[in-house]
Design an enzyme around this catalytic site. Structure first.
Site, PDB file in Angstrom:
ATOM      1  N   GLY A 219       9.508  -0.857   5.488  1.00 60.73           N
ATOM      2  CA  GLY A 219       9.617   0.121   4.415  1.00 60.73           C
ATOM      3  C   GLY A 219       8.440   1.059   4.289  1.00 60.73           C
ATOM      4  O   GLY A 219       8.361   1.820   3.327  1.00 60.73           O
ATOM      5  N   GLY A 220       7.482   1.004   5.231  1.00 55.95           N
ATOM      6  CA  GLY A 220       6.332   1.893   5.148  1.00 55.95           C
ATOM      7  C   GLY A 220       5.294   1.457   4.137  1.00 55.95           C
ATOM      8  O   GLY A 220       4.393   2.231   3.792  1.00 55.95           O
TER       9      GLY A 220
ATOM     10  N   ALA B 195       3.691  -1.679   4.511  1.00 56.11           N
ATOM     11  CA  ALA B 195       2.842  -2.647   5.224  1.00 56.11           C
ATOM     12  C   ALA B 195       3.043  -4.082   4.767  1.00 56.11           C
ATOM     13  O   ALA B 195       2.092  -4.851   4.667  1.00 56.11           O
ATOM     14  CB  ALA B 195       1.364  -2.251   5.118  1.00 56.11           C
ATOM     15  N   GLY B 196       4.295  -4.466   4.517  1.00 57.11           N
ATOM     16  CA  GLY B 196       4.557  -5.832   4.086  1.00 57.11           C
ATOM     17  C   GLY B 196       4.167  -6.874   5.117  1.00 57.11           C
ATOM     18  O   GLY B 196       3.554  -7.885   4.780  1.00 57.11           O
TER      19      GLY B 196
ATOM     20  N   SER C 210       1.953  -6.552   7.511  1.00 56.05           N
ATOM     21  CA  SER C 210       0.492  -6.539   7.623  1.00 56.05           C
ATOM     22  C   SER C 210      -0.159  -7.240   6.437  1.00 56.05           C
ATOM     23  O   SER C 210      -1.172  -7.930   6.581  1.00 56.05           O
ATOM     24  CB  SER C 210      -0.020  -5.100   7.724  1.00 56.05           C
ATOM     25  OG  SER C 210       0.439  -4.483   8.906  1.00 56.05           O
TER      26      SER C 210
ATOM     27  N   LYS D  81       0.841  -1.208   0.000  1.00 54.72           N
ATOM     28  CA  LYS D  81       0.000   0.000   0.000  1.00 54.72           C
ATOM     29  C   LYS D  81       0.869   1.248   0.000  1.00 54.72           C
ATOM     30  O   LYS D  81       2.061   1.233   0.319  1.00 54.72           O
ATOM     31  CB  LYS D  81      -0.936   0.011   1.213  1.00 54.72           C
ATOM     32  CG  LYS D  81      -0.252  -0.006   2.589  1.00 54.72           C
ATOM     33  CD  LYS D  81       0.189   1.351   3.099  1.00 54.72           C
ATOM     34  CE  LYS D  81       0.840   1.275   4.469  1.00 54.72           C
ATOM     35  NZ  LYS D  81       1.443   2.561   4.900  1.00 54.72           N
TER      36      LYS D  81
ATOM     37  N   ASP E 152      -2.823  -1.647  10.302  1.00 53.22           N
ATOM     38  CA  ASP E 152      -2.863  -1.682   8.833  1.00 53.22           C
ATOM     39  C   ASP E 152      -3.482  -2.957   8.280  1.00 53.22           C
ATOM     40  O   ASP E 152      -3.833  -3.014   7.094  1.00 53.22           O
ATOM     41  CB  ASP E 152      -1.441  -1.560   8.259  1.00 53.22           C
ATOM     42  CG  ASP E 152      -0.886  -0.155   8.329  1.00 53.22           C
ATOM     43  OD1 ASP E 152      -1.679   0.790   8.497  1.00 53.22           O
ATOM     44  OD2 ASP E 152       0.344  -0.003   8.214  1.00 53.22           O
TER      45      ASP E 152
END
Length: 319
Positions: free
Chosen positions: A116-117, A119-120, A122, A11, A160
């Protein structure tokens, strides 16, 4: 042994407004999520072993990228995907007392960068929820829990995770887990500049609190501008509406990210923004051809790997 696969999409936060800290330690958020086509492949391998103890339903958890083990991704119960499988088994155990469950092995082929921001973790958890639901429903020969219950379980796992189940474009409020669908026309192309070093989400929020105590940094909780841009389907208009309250904090902790933002602008991106809590920099482009041009300009930037992606993308896709 049966094997179940799902794509777990990433995302980007087109808008991330961060309000005050709450009593539970989380911050009040107003965010606009959009799913991206960069996705992890999540596999659950079902063994011919059955257990009644929820703590024993996951036998192993392994994360790899390009065939190499990812040492920065936990391979025990700290992994959200592991806990997701346990939570689904626990939900079935409440409805079917005394049931035994097949043990599973979790394998994640990672394309979404860790920390990395995007949401991997999640996303992997969302995929594990969906797969475990199908596996245990089939095993018990009962109806699946369904998306409503899975969304409840997702919220317990992380803020998330509910969005990663649903994907596309949504408004997130509360911790970001209270979702409302948003209309989005067209598709949007991005160059994601991935850092070779992660950034802790709690540290970024803590830094934001510190900055707000010293400076006049106000929360941006109005999504009118970004909502109208998405309705227009115009990437140029969307570029002018991107916002992230966490960006000053992320840049304070990682000043090198400014270099990436400036390089993206010089390469011709319409706009650049820190993705979520960072450190990935999301660079919006006019179309696919433009994204490829920007990607080419950024190849060789020190400490950065670039990939082209687009959105909106769906949530978990089983297949």
């Amino acid at each position: 042994m049966s094997i179940w696969h799902a794509a777990a999409h990433s995302k980007v936060n087109l808008h991330l407004g961060v309000g005050d800290a709450r009593e539970d330690g989380y911050h009040e958020l107003v965010t606009v999520f959009q799913g991206l086509n960069i996705a992890d492949d999540v596999t659950l391998r079902v063994q011919d072993t059955y257990v009644a103890e929820i703590a024993e339903v996951v036998h192993s958890c392994r994360a790899e990228a390009a065939g190499q083990r990812m040492l920065d991704v936990p391979e025990d119960r700290r992994n959200l995907a592991w806990r997701a499988v346990e939570s689904v088994a626990a939900a079935y155990a409440k409805k079917h007392a005394g049931a035994a469950f097949p043990v599973v092995d979790i394998h994640m082929n990672k394309r979404i960068p860790a920390a990395g921001g995007m949401a991997g973790g999640s996303a992997d958890a969302a995929a594990a929820l969906v797969l475990a639901d199908r596996i245990y429903a089939q095993h018990l020969q009962v109806a699946e829990l369904g998306m409503g219950k899975l969304t409840e379980l997702a919220a317990d796992l992380g803020a998330d995770v509910p969005f990663m189940l649903h994907g596309n474009t949504m408004l997130g409020t509360g911790r970001g887990d209270e979702l409302t669908s948003l209309m989005s026309r067209g598709s949007y192309h991005w160059v994601m500049a991935l850092s070779n070093k992660g950034l802790s989400t709690p540290e970024v929020f803590h830094k934001l609190d510190e900055l707000r105590a010293k400076e006049e940094l106000h929360a941006h909780l109005d999504i009118t501008e970004v909502s109208q841009a998405l309705l227009s389907g115009d990437p140029y208009r969307l570029a002018g509406s991107l916002h992230n309250d966490l960006q000053p904090a992320a840049l304070s902790l990682r000043p090198d990210l400014r270099t990436t933002l400036v390089a993206g602008e010089r390469a011709g991106a319409l706009a650049g923004i820190v993705s979520g809590s960072g450190p990935t920099i999301a660079l919006l482009c006019a179309d696919e051809e433009h994204a490829l041009e920007v990607s080419g300009e950024l190849v060789g930037l020190r400490g950065v790997r670039v990939v082209h992606t687009s959105g909106p993308a769906p949530g978990v896709e089983v297949g």
